[in-house]
Scaffold this motif. Structure first.
Motif, mmCIF file in Angstrom:
data_model
loop_
_atom_site.group_PDB
_atom_site.id
_atom_site.type_symbol
_atom_site.label_atom_id
_atom_site.label_comp_id
_atom_site.label_asym_id
_atom_site.label_seq_id
_atom_site.Cartn_x
_atom_site.Cartn_y
_atom_site.Cartn_z
ATOM 1 N N PRO A 120 0.822 -1.213 0.000
ATOM 2 C CA PRO A 120 0.000 0.000 0.000
ATOM 3 C C PRO A 120 0.858 1.267 0.000
ATOM 4 O O PRO A 120 1.827 1.360 0.745
ATOM 5 N N ALA A 121 0.495 2.202 -0.847
ATOM 6 C CA ALA A 121 1.218 3.470 -0.938
ATOM 7 C C ALA A 121 0.967 4.348 0.281
ATOM 8 O O ALA A 121 1.781 5.189 0.617
ATOM 9 N N ASP A 122 -0.151 4.130 0.958
ATOM 10 C CA ASP A 122 -0.522 4.995 2.085
ATOM 11 C C ASP A 122 -0.217 4.378 3.446
ATOM 12 O O ASP A 122 -0.768 4.793 4.449
ATOM 13 N N GLY A 123 0.636 3.380 3.485
ATOM 14 C CA GLY A 123 1.031 2.793 4.749
ATOM 15 C C GLY A 123 0.131 1.689 5.256
ATOM 16 O O GLY A 123 0.368 1.143 6.327
ATOM 17 N N GLY A 124 -0.920 1.355 4.564
ATOM 18 C CA GLY A 124 -1.731 0.211 4.941
ATOM 19 C C GLY A 124 -2.873 0.460 5.889
ATOM 20 O O GLY A 124 -3.269 -0.424 6.621
ATOM 21 N N TRP A 147 -2.786 1.305 -3.863
ATOM 22 C CA TRP A 147 -1.703 0.391 -4.203
ATOM 23 C C TRP A 147 -0.746 0.995 -5.229
ATOM 24 O O TRP A 147 0.103 0.304 -5.782
ATOM 25 N N GLY A 148 -0.887 2.279 -5.507
ATOM 26 C CA GLY A 148 0.030 2.953 -6.417
ATOM 27 C C GLY A 148 0.058 2.307 -7.791
ATOM 28 O O GLY A 148 -0.981 1.992 -8.363
ATOM 29 N N ALA A 149 1.260 2.087 -8.314
ATOM 30 C CA ALA A 149 1.430 1.544 -9.669
ATOM 31 C C ALA A 149 0.865 0.135 -9.815
ATOM 32 O O ALA A 149 0.649 -0.330 -10.938
ATOM 33 N N TRP A 150 0.588 -0.555 -8.709
ATOM 34 C CA TRP A 150 0.067 -1.925 -8.754
ATOM 35 C C TRP A 150 -1.444 -1.945 -9.021
ATOM 36 O O TRP A 150 -2.025 -3.014 -9.169
#
Length: 185
Positions: free
Chosen positions: A49-53, A62-65
């Motif tokens: 997770p891009a935001d720390g979960g 999940w950003g680029a995912w």
């Protein structure tokens, strides 16, 4: 050079929020397993997770995912109290590296406990496919490839360790691609 994408998906016997000992054991094993795999030769990265979960798997950035996705046959919950799944999406240099990471060490010990934690669904639990050296697979790619594997068996589009394919689409196997890391001196 192409890279290997790996999507894993399992339906847990109990929701992640269940305080039962088996569920806690599964949760507690995750951190050390991910840490060990993260340092394994050939490991390139995984969806995090891009935001720390903070939030449920379905709500996280999940950003680029890409947006988190699960197979349509997953019929358990999507809330903090009811989510009963484990999924990963990762990138590897090659099949040998992924095989060694999955079937040795802490992950192997956890894998030996899978029937304690996961339901038997009649669906594959993992799928591989090759991506270009600049591509980041997204969660929906993993779901689509897992569905393809279930419907068509192993093909160059979606395959398993047992019946795998090289980047150019020719059949291969782990035994054909060199010694395991514990056999290398």
């Amino acid at each position: 050079m192409p890279r290997l994408a790996l999507y894993t998906f399992g339906v847990l016997k109990s929701p992640l929020a269940d305080p039962a000992p088996l569920t806690r054991e599964f949760q507690d094993s995750g951190g050390p397993v991910y840490q060990k795999i993260g340092g394994h030769p050939g490991y390139l990265g995984r969806a995090e997770p891009a935001d720390g979960g903070r939030g449920t798997l379905f709500d996280l950035d999940w950003g680029a995912w890409g947006e988190f996705a699960v197979p349509t046959w997953y019929d358990k919950g999507r809330t903090v109290e009811t989510i009963a799944l484990a999924a990963t999406l990762s990138l590897w240099t090659d099949l040998r590296a992924a095989f060694d990471a999955v079937y040795t060490g802490l992950h192997r010990k956890a894998l030996n406990r899978r029937h304690d934690w996961f339901e038997r669904t009649g669906h594959p639990s993992h799928v591989f496919w090759w991506v270009s050296d600049s591509a980041i697979p997204i969660w929906q790619d993993g779901v689509s490839r897992l569905d393809h594997l279930h419907d068509h068996g192993s093909t160059p589009h979606a395959f398993t360790f047992h019946r795998s394919f090289a980047p150019e689409g020719t059949p291969t196997s782990v035994k054909d691609i060199g010694p395991t890391s514990d056999q290398v001196h």
